[in-house]
Design a protein around this motif. Structure first.
Motif, PDB file in Angstrom:
ATOM      1  N   ALA A  46       0.838  -1.205   0.000  1.00  0.00           N
ATOM      2  CA  ALA A  46       0.000   0.000   0.000  1.00  0.00           C
ATOM      3  C   ALA A  46       0.871   1.251   0.000  1.00  0.00           C
ATOM      4  N   ARG A  47       1.906   1.255   0.832  1.00  0.00           N
ATOM      5  CA  ARG A  47       2.787   2.434   0.893  1.00  0.00           C
ATOM      6  C   ARG A  47       3.507   2.647  -0.433  1.00  0.00           C
ATOM      7  N   ALA A  48       3.914   1.572  -1.099  1.00  0.00           N
ATOM      8  CA  ALA A  48       4.549   1.700  -2.414  1.00  0.00           C
ATOM      9  C   ALA A  48       3.566   2.288  -3.423  1.00  0.00           C
ATOM     10  N   GLN A  52       3.931   5.833  -5.347  1.00  0.00           N
ATOM     11  CA  GLN A  52       3.764   5.919  -6.802  1.00  0.00           C
ATOM     12  C   GLN A  52       2.808   7.048  -7.163  1.00  0.00           C
ATOM     13  N   GLN A  53       1.675   7.104  -6.495  1.00  0.00           N
ATOM     14  CA  GLN A  53       0.690   8.146  -6.777  1.00  0.00           C
ATOM     15  C   GLN A  53       1.268   9.533  -6.535  1.00  0.00           C
ATOM     16  N   ASN A  54       2.009   9.686  -5.441  1.00  0.00           N
ATOM     17  CA  ASN A  54       2.576  10.990  -5.143  1.00  0.00           C
ATOM     18  C   ASN A  54       3.645  11.378  -6.152  1.00  0.00           C
ATOM     19  N   CYS A  55       4.379  10.413  -6.660  1.00  0.00           N
ATOM     20  CA  CYS A  55       5.368  10.718  -7.704  1.00  0.00           C
ATOM     21  C   CYS A  55       4.689  11.286  -8.945  1.00  0.00           C
ATOM     22  N   PHE A  56       3.569  10.684  -9.329  1.00  0.00           N
ATOM     23  CA  PHE A  56       2.816  11.211 -10.471  1.00  0.00           C
ATOM     24  C   PHE A  56       2.314  12.631 -10.182  1.00  0.00           C
ATOM     25  N   GLU A  57       1.906  12.887  -8.940  1.00  0.00           N
ATOM     26  CA  GLU A  57       1.390  14.205  -8.576  1.00  0.00           C
ATOM     27  C   GLU A  57       2.486  15.264  -8.581  1.00  0.00           C
ATOM     28  N   ALA A  58       3.706  14.886  -8.208  1.00  0.00           N
ATOM     29  CA  ALA A  58       4.809  15.842  -8.125  1.00  0.00           C
ATOM     30  C   ALA A  58       5.423  16.154  -9.493  1.00  0.00           C
ATOM     31  N   LEU A  59       5.248  15.258 -10.434  1.00  0.00           N
ATOM     32  CA  LEU A  59       5.906  15.399 -11.738  1.00  0.00           C
ATOM     33  C   LEU A  59       5.538  16.673 -12.499  1.00  0.00           C
ATOM     34  N   PRO A  60       4.274  17.038 -12.655  1.00  0.00           N
ATOM     35  CA  PRO A  60       3.963  18.208 -13.495  1.00  0.00           C
ATOM     36  C   PRO A  60       4.597  19.508 -13.013  1.00  0.00           C
ATOM     37  N   ILE A  61       4.542  19.769 -11.726  1.00  0.00           N
ATOM     38  CA  ILE A  61       5.093  21.030 -11.220  1.00  0.00           C
ATOM     39  C   ILE A  61       6.611  21.039 -11.340  1.00  0.00           C
ATOM     40  N   VAL A  92      13.779  10.443  -4.030  1.00  0.00           N
ATOM     41  CA  VAL A  92      14.190   9.057  -3.763  1.00  0.00           C
ATOM     42  C   VAL A  92      14.100   8.790  -2.261  1.00  0.00           C
ATOM     43  N   LEU A  93      14.619   9.720  -1.473  1.00  0.00           N
ATOM     44  CA  LEU A  93      14.515   9.573  -0.013  1.00  0.00           C
ATOM     45  C   LEU A  93      13.057   9.511   0.421  1.00  0.00           C
ATOM     46  N   TYR A  94      12.240  10.365  -0.156  1.00  0.00           N
ATOM     47  CA  TYR A  94      10.806  10.363   0.141  1.00  0.00           C
ATOM     48  C   TYR A  94      10.227   8.961  -0.066  1.00  0.00           C
ATOM     49  N   GLY A  95      10.529   8.362  -1.198  1.00  0.00           N
ATOM     50  CA  GLY A  95      10.018   7.029  -1.489  1.00  0.00           C
ATOM     51  C   GLY A  95      10.525   5.980  -0.527  1.00  0.00           C
ATOM     52  N   VAL A  96      11.800   6.050  -0.214  1.00  0.00           N
ATOM     53  CA  VAL A  96      12.376   5.090   0.737  1.00  0.00           C
ATOM     54  C   VAL A  96      11.725   5.253   2.104  1.00  0.00           C
ATOM     55  N   PHE A  97      11.588   6.499   2.554  1.00  0.00           N
ATOM     56  CA  PHE A  97      10.949   6.737   3.853  1.00  0.00           C
ATOM     57  C   PHE A  97       9.493   6.279   3.841  1.00  0.00           C
ATOM     58  N   TYR A  98       8.822   6.410   2.708  1.00  0.00           N
ATOM     59  CA  TYR A  98       7.450   5.914   2.598  1.00  0.00           C
ATOM     60  C   TYR A  98       7.433   4.394   2.749  1.00  0.00           C
ATOM     61  N   LEU A  99       8.338   3.726   2.047  1.00  0.00           N
ATOM     62  CA  LEU A  99       8.365   2.264   2.086  1.00  0.00           C
ATOM     63  C   LEU A  99       8.644   1.725   3.484  1.00  0.00           C
ATOM     64  N   VAL A 100       9.549   2.375   4.209  1.00  0.00           N
ATOM     65  CA  VAL A 100       9.911   1.884   5.543  1.00  0.00           C
ATOM     66  C   VAL A 100       9.067   2.524   6.643  1.00  0.00           C
ATOM     67  N   ASP A 101       8.050   3.286   6.255  1.00  0.00           N
ATOM     68  CA  ASP A 101       7.062   3.862   7.167  1.00  0.00           C
ATOM     69  C   ASP A 101       7.663   4.835   8.181  1.00  0.00           C
ATOM     70  N   HIS A 103       7.209   8.299   8.692  1.00  0.00           N
ATOM     71  CA  HIS A 103       6.345   9.374   8.215  1.00  0.00           C
ATOM     72  C   HIS A 103       6.917  10.772   8.409  1.00  0.00           C
ATOM     73  N   MET A 104       7.614  11.021   9.502  1.00  0.00           N
ATOM     74  CA  MET A 104       8.173  12.369   9.715  1.00  0.00           C
ATOM     75  C   MET A 104       9.299  12.656   8.719  1.00  0.00           C
ATOM     76  N   LEU A 105      10.180  11.694   8.512  1.00  0.00           N
ATOM     77  CA  LEU A 105      11.255  11.875   7.534  1.00  0.00           C
ATOM     78  C   LEU A 105      10.688  11.987   6.122  1.00  0.00           C
ATOM     79  N   ARG A 106       9.639  11.222   5.854  1.00  0.00           N
ATOM     80  CA  ARG A 106       8.981  11.304   4.556  1.00  0.00           C
ATOM     81  C   ARG A 106       8.443  12.712   4.321  1.00  0.00           C
ATOM     82  N   SER A 107       7.771  13.264   5.315  1.00  0.00           N
ATOM     83  CA  SER A 107       7.206  14.608   5.175  1.00  0.00           C
ATOM     84  C   SER A 107       8.301  15.660   5.027  1.00  0.00           C
TER      85      SER A 107
END
Length: 125
Positions: A46-48, A52-61, A92-101, A103-107
């Motif tokens: 689920a976190r992956a 993925q969804q957030n990567c698509f959201e960040a791409l246009p800007i 990349v760090l964002y994704g890794v932090f998401y995968l390993v749960d 949340h503060m580092l991810r944010s």
């Protein structure tokens, strides 16, 4: 092609890495009904998917910021490239932090990456 443009390509490819992780960590993926697969996901899968969804959201800007920075031509190419590389590294760090749960580092990495996007616009003025 500049380093920053290559970073746009890297950002465009990043969601597919997380898609692969999501689909490979839970059995039962059905390519005929791919969206049904995501409904019941939990944990790493689920976190992956969310990464993925957030990567698509960040791409246009990000892509817009890089293109605008190049088109305006005020900032040095080195500055544009450094901000684009920083964005990719932070994402990349964002994704890794998401995968390993973590949340503060991810944010924090999300905010820092978004700061790179804002900086690309600022250096273009």
């Amino acid at each position: 092609m500049t380093t920053a443009y290559w970073c746009v390509l890297a950002a465009a490819m990043m969601p597919f890495v997380f898609t692969l992780i999501s689909k490979s960590t839970t059995p039962g993926y059905n390519n005929r009904r791919p969206r049904d697969f995501y409904v019941g996901l939990e944990g790493l899968s689920a976190r992956a998917n969310w990464a993925q969804q957030n990567c698509f959201e960040a791409l246009p800007i990000f892509a817009a910021a890089v293109i605008i920075a190049h088109q305006i031509g005020v900032a040095s190419q080195a500055t544009i490239d450094q901000l684009a590389l920083a964005f990719i590294g932070l994402r990349v760090l964002y994704g890794v932090f998401y995968l390993v749960d973590k949340h503060m580092l991810r944010s924090l990495s999300w905010f820092a990456a978004y700061g790179c996007v804002i900086a690309l616009f600022v250096v273009s003025t």
